[in-house]
Design a protein around this motif. Structure first.
Motif, mmCIF file in Angstrom:
data_model
loop_
_atom_site.group_PDB
_atom_site.id
_atom_site.type_symbol
_atom_site.label_atom_id
_atom_site.label_comp_id
_atom_site.label_asym_id
_atom_site.label_seq_id
_atom_site.Cartn_x
_atom_site.Cartn_y
_atom_site.Cartn_z
ATOM 1 N N ALA A 33 0.987 -1.012 -0.092
ATOM 2 C CA ALA A 33 0.019 -0.146 -0.177
ATOM 3 C C ALA A 33 0.821 1.227 -0.260
ATOM 4 O O ALA A 33 1.690 1.343 0.861
ATOM 5 N N PRO A 34 0.559 2.155 -0.901
ATOM 6 C CA PRO A 34 1.591 3.269 -1.039
ATOM 7 C C PRO A 34 1.238 4.445 0.163
ATOM 8 O O PRO A 34 -0.013 4.550 0.751
ATOM 9 N N SER A 35 2.222 5.107 0.637
ATOM 10 C CA SER A 35 2.221 5.892 1.898
ATOM 11 C C SER A 35 1.382 7.439 1.156
ATOM 12 O O SER A 35 1.425 7.451 0.074
ATOM 13 N N ALA A 36 0.993 7.980 2.283
ATOM 14 C CA ALA A 36 0.611 9.245 1.812
ATOM 15 C C ALA A 36 1.483 10.343 1.459
ATOM 16 O O ALA A 36 2.568 10.391 1.856
ATOM 17 N N ALA A 37 0.777 11.011 0.247
ATOM 18 C CA ALA A 37 2.054 11.791 -0.371
ATOM 19 C C ALA A 37 2.443 12.833 0.580
ATOM 20 O O ALA A 37 1.568 13.572 1.289
ATOM 21 N N GLU A 38 3.533 13.390 0.439
ATOM 22 C CA GLU A 38 4.124 14.552 1.287
ATOM 23 C C GLU A 38 3.549 15.773 0.510
ATOM 24 O O GLU A 38 3.524 15.691 -0.674
ATOM 25 N N PRO A 39 3.442 16.920 1.381
ATOM 26 C CA PRO A 39 3.106 18.166 0.816
ATOM 27 C C PRO A 39 4.249 18.759 -0.154
ATOM 28 O O PRO A 39 5.266 18.515 0.286
ATOM 29 N N SER A 40 3.970 19.316 -1.109
ATOM 30 C CA SER A 40 5.070 20.108 -1.704
ATOM 31 C C SER A 40 5.473 21.433 -1.439
ATOM 32 O O SER A 40 4.853 21.708 -0.525
ATOM 33 N N PRO A 41 6.512 21.603 -1.761
ATOM 34 C CA PRO A 41 7.252 22.972 -0.989
ATOM 35 C C PRO A 41 6.093 24.143 -1.405
ATOM 36 O O PRO A 41 5.926 24.883 -0.533
ATOM 37 N N VAL A 42 5.383 24.242 -2.443
ATOM 38 C CA VAL A 42 4.565 25.462 -2.622
ATOM 39 C C VAL A 42 3.205 25.230 -1.816
ATOM 40 O O VAL A 42 2.746 26.162 -1.116
ATOM 41 N N GLU A 43 2.773 23.937 -1.680
ATOM 42 C CA GLU A 43 1.879 23.773 -0.491
ATOM 43 C C GLU A 43 2.260 24.301 0.816
ATOM 44 O O GLU A 43 1.436 24.703 1.396
ATOM 45 N N LEU A 44 3.426 23.723 1.089
ATOM 46 C CA LEU A 44 3.730 23.958 2.362
ATOM 47 C C LEU A 44 3.842 25.632 2.735
ATOM 48 O O LEU A 44 3.646 26.246 3.892
ATOM 49 N N ALA A 100 -1.997 42.893 0.520
ATOM 50 C CA ALA A 100 -1.079 42.144 1.138
ATOM 51 C C ALA A 100 0.041 41.145 0.624
ATOM 52 O O ALA A 100 -0.664 40.492 -0.172
ATOM 53 N N VAL A 101 1.287 40.972 0.784
ATOM 54 C CA VAL A 101 1.970 39.921 0.436
ATOM 55 C C VAL A 101 3.073 39.358 1.593
ATOM 56 O O VAL A 101 3.013 40.050 2.263
ATOM 57 N N VAL A 102 2.904 37.995 1.427
ATOM 58 C CA VAL A 102 3.331 37.212 2.345
ATOM 59 C C VAL A 102 4.572 36.272 1.760
ATOM 60 O O VAL A 102 4.366 35.550 0.736
ATOM 61 N N LEU A 103 5.942 36.452 2.149
ATOM 62 C CA LEU A 103 6.951 35.756 1.370
ATOM 63 C C LEU A 103 7.209 34.280 2.463
ATOM 64 O O LEU A 103 7.698 34.708 3.494
ATOM 65 N N ALA A 104 7.052 33.166 1.909
ATOM 66 C CA ALA A 104 7.391 31.915 2.707
ATOM 67 C C ALA A 104 8.050 31.083 1.928
ATOM 68 O O ALA A 104 8.235 31.068 0.692
ATOM 69 N N ASP A 105 9.151 30.153 2.638
ATOM 70 C CA ASP A 105 9.454 29.014 1.964
ATOM 71 C C ASP A 105 8.832 27.859 1.780
ATOM 72 O O ASP A 105 8.056 27.610 2.281
ATOM 73 N N GLY A 106 9.729 26.934 1.058
ATOM 74 C CA GLY A 106 9.213 25.434 0.782
ATOM 75 C C GLY A 106 9.163 24.588 1.962
ATOM 76 O O GLY A 106 8.653 23.507 2.095
ATOM 77 N N LYS A 107 9.607 25.005 2.880
ATOM 78 C CA LYS A 107 9.586 24.331 4.491
ATOM 79 C C LYS A 107 8.548 24.917 5.194
ATOM 80 O O LYS A 107 8.046 24.349 6.438
ATOM 81 N N GLY A 108 7.660 25.601 4.899
ATOM 82 C CA GLY A 108 6.495 26.187 5.720
ATOM 83 C C GLY A 108 7.102 27.100 6.550
ATOM 84 O O GLY A 108 6.065 27.292 7.673
#
Length: 252
Positions: A33-44, A100-108
């Motif tokens: 059974a496949p494991s749950a997909a990890e969130p992508s950098p953009v999703e984080l 407004a603008v928020v700058l965030a990285d791929g690690k959340g």
């Protein structure tokens, strides 16, 4: 008697096999059974930015139920950074000058926030001036109006001053015959113009053409009219500011 015993033994073996085999298959299924997909950098990054606006981090305003930030654009940057842009509303009205603008990285992780205004919105939302009167007042700001592109009721915020206003967008030309797409804000309670800006900006460009001199562009003919559309180069045509194709009675 011996034959009956043998048959019974066969049935028992089949019964046991029926129990053991499915258990073995289930075990193999669990292993594959496949494991749950990890969130992508953009999703984080987006999740972190959304949480920042909900909590009113730093320059962001955590307004009451009347205020809301709507995410409308995510732009990837270098080094796994993402710029997440938000537009603000108040009681369902667009807040022009409240984005407004928020700058965030791929690690959340949130790296920076910027807001056009830091104050909570608090203005009455019932217009005393009708939209038609606001359009009439706005038209006086442009020498030649070809069309009224749009009109809407907004909250205009500039230099931390909040105004319920009618925003009218006019398309036309200035008194110097320069194309214009003018935004005019008329106070929805007093009828006075409180602000305006033009999407068309004046500037000087410098370029260099490498090729035959003079540059030639073929035209196309329809009836007695010629159009500045080069059929030998798909997509190449010359148009005015409003998108109208240049045409004329001759090929010169």
């Amino acid at each position: 008697m011996l034959r009956q015993t043998a048959v019974a033994g066969t049935v028992l073996a089949m019964t046991l096999a029926g129990v053991v085999v499915p258990a073995s298959l289930a075990s193999a299924s669990e292993r594959s059974a496949p494991s749950a997909a990890e969130p992508s950098p953009v999703e984080l990054a987006v999740a972190a930015a959304d949480q920042a606006v909900r909590s009113g981090l730093d320059a962001l305003v955590a307004g009451g139920p009347d205020e809301q930030y709507d995410r409308h654009q995510v732009t990837p940057w270098d080094k796994d950074l993402f710029s997440v842009a938000y537009e603000r509303t108040y009681n369902g009205l667009p807040v022009v000058g409240g984005d407004a603008v928020v700058l965030a990285d791929g690690k959340g992780r949130v790296r920076a926030v910027r807001s056009a205004t830091e104050g909570a919105i608090a203005v009455p939302t019932e217009a005393q001036i009708k939209s038609g009167q606001a359009v009439k007042t706005s038209r006086e700001r442009l020498a030649n109006v070809d069309k009224v592109d749009s009109k809407r009721l907004v909250v205009r915020v500039k230099d931390d001053v909040q105004t319920l206003a009618w925003e009218t967008v006019l398309v036309g030309t200035t008194k110097d015959h320069v194309p214009s797409k003018l935004h005019v804000f008329v106070d929805a309670r007093t009828g006075k113009v409180v602000d305006s800006y033009d999407d068309v900006k004046a500037g000087t460009g410098h370029s260099e053409w490498n090729g035959p001199s003079p540059l030639t562009i073929d035209t196309s003919r329809s009836g007695s009219q010629y159009a500045l559309r080069d059929t030998t180069r798909p997509g190449l045509q010359c148009s005015d500011y409003n998108g109208g194709l240049f045409t004329g009675p001759d090929d010169d």
